[in-house]
Design a protein around this motif. Structure first.
Motif, PDB file in Angstrom:
ATOM      1  N   UNK A  47      -4.603 -10.327   3.596  1.00 30.05           N
ATOM      2  CA  UNK A  47      -3.308  -9.534   3.423  1.00 30.05           C
ATOM      3  C   UNK A  47      -2.479  -9.983   2.133  1.00 30.05           C
ATOM      4  N   UNK A  48      -2.698 -11.047   1.844  1.00 32.40           N
ATOM      5  CA  UNK A  48      -1.885 -11.617   0.298  1.00 32.40           C
ATOM      6  C   UNK A  48      -2.840 -11.172  -0.537  1.00 32.40           C
ATOM      7  N   UNK A  49      -3.959 -11.267  -0.456  1.00 28.15           N
ATOM      8  CA  UNK A  49      -5.033 -10.964  -1.631  1.00 28.15           C
ATOM      9  C   UNK A  49      -4.842  -9.260  -1.917  1.00 28.15           C
ATOM     10  N   UNK A  50      -4.821  -8.534  -0.918  1.00 26.99           N
ATOM     11  CA  UNK A  50      -4.624  -7.133  -0.906  1.00 26.99           C
ATOM     12  C   UNK A  50      -3.384  -6.930  -1.648  1.00 26.99           C
ATOM     13  N   UNK A  51      -2.205  -7.511  -1.093  1.00 24.23           N
ATOM     14  CA  UNK A  51      -1.062  -7.390  -1.747  1.00 24.23           C
ATOM     15  C   UNK A  51      -0.847  -7.746  -3.094  1.00 24.23           C
ATOM     16  N   UNK A  52      -1.610  -8.820  -3.498  1.00 24.09           N
ATOM     17  CA  UNK A  52      -1.457  -9.010  -4.933  1.00 24.09           C
ATOM     18  C   UNK A  52      -2.485  -8.270  -5.918  1.00 24.09           C
ATOM     19  N   UNK A  53      -3.398  -7.657  -5.315  1.00 24.00           N
ATOM     20  CA  UNK A  53      -4.157  -6.769  -6.166  1.00 24.00           C
ATOM     21  C   UNK A  53      -3.403  -5.354  -6.341  1.00 24.00           C
ATOM     22  N   UNK A  54      -2.593  -5.059  -5.376  1.00 27.45           N
ATOM     23  CA  UNK A  54      -2.070  -3.620  -5.298  1.00 27.45           C
ATOM     24  C   UNK A  54      -0.533  -3.758  -6.087  1.00 27.45           C
ATOM     25  N   UNK A  55      -0.200  -5.113  -6.492  1.00 29.99           N
ATOM     26  CA  UNK A  55       0.938  -5.434  -7.334  1.00 29.99           C
ATOM     27  C   UNK A  55       0.859  -5.425  -8.745  1.00 29.99           C
ATOM     28  N   UNK A  56      -0.618  -5.116  -9.030  1.00 27.38           N
ATOM     29  CA  UNK A  56      -0.882  -5.340 -10.745  1.00 27.38           C
ATOM     30  C   UNK A  56      -0.290  -4.116 -11.576  1.00 27.38           C
ATOM     31  N   UNK A  97       0.884  -1.229  -0.082  1.00 28.60           N
ATOM     32  CA  UNK A  97       0.136  -0.145  -0.086  1.00 28.60           C
ATOM     33  C   UNK A  97       0.898   1.130   0.135  1.00 28.60           C
ATOM     34  N   UNK A  98       2.200   1.231   0.760  1.00 31.83           N
ATOM     35  CA  UNK A  98       2.726   2.301   0.656  1.00 31.83           C
ATOM     36  C   UNK A  98       3.507   2.841  -0.505  1.00 31.83           C
ATOM     37  N   UNK A  99       3.876   1.518  -1.352  1.00 30.57           N
ATOM     38  CA  UNK A  99       4.384   1.740  -2.501  1.00 30.57           C
ATOM     39  C   UNK A  99       3.471   2.166  -3.626  1.00 30.57           C
TER      40      UNK A  99
END
Length: 110
Positions: free
Chosen positions: A101-110, A36-38
């Motif tokens: 948390x893994x799902x949110x991280x994966x979505x934000x790295x698209x 999220x920070x990135x």
């Protein structure tokens, strides 16, 4: 089976088991906070002013599911060193936030 009778597994062992779960949760929460920070940086949002929120996400969120997990383990699965997970609902309480948390991280790295 650890070979230690349930009545001999002391509170220190259970605290260690709880701390291990907190560390796993904090690891995933930090991965989410980092993503999220990135994302915020990439979107040119002033990230420095958001740092306290990210710190709260990384260190505070795991407390929200580890403490209830400890209470449920104590009430319903207070056997041994809490190394076995026989009640799916209790185990889900600690694993579902990690999966989120893994799902949110994966979505934000698209």
């Amino acid at each position: 089976d650890t070979g230690v009778p349930a009545e001999q597994a002391g509170p220190a062992c259970r605290v260690a088991q709880s701390l291990a779960q907190y560390c796993v949760g904090a690891n995933y929460a930090w991965a989410t906070a980092e993503g999220l920070f990135l994302l915020r940086l990439l979107l040119a949002t002033p990230a420095r002013s958001r740092l306290p929120a990210f710190l709260l996400l990384g260190w505070g969120v795991p407390v929200l599911f580890v403490v209830p997990w400890v209470v449920l383990r104590y009430l319903y699965e207070n056997e041994g060193c809490w190394e076995r997970n026989e009640r799916a609902a209790v185990w889900a309480l600690i694993r579902c936030p990690i999966l989120a948390a893994v799902a949110v991280r994966d979505v934000t790295q698209v």
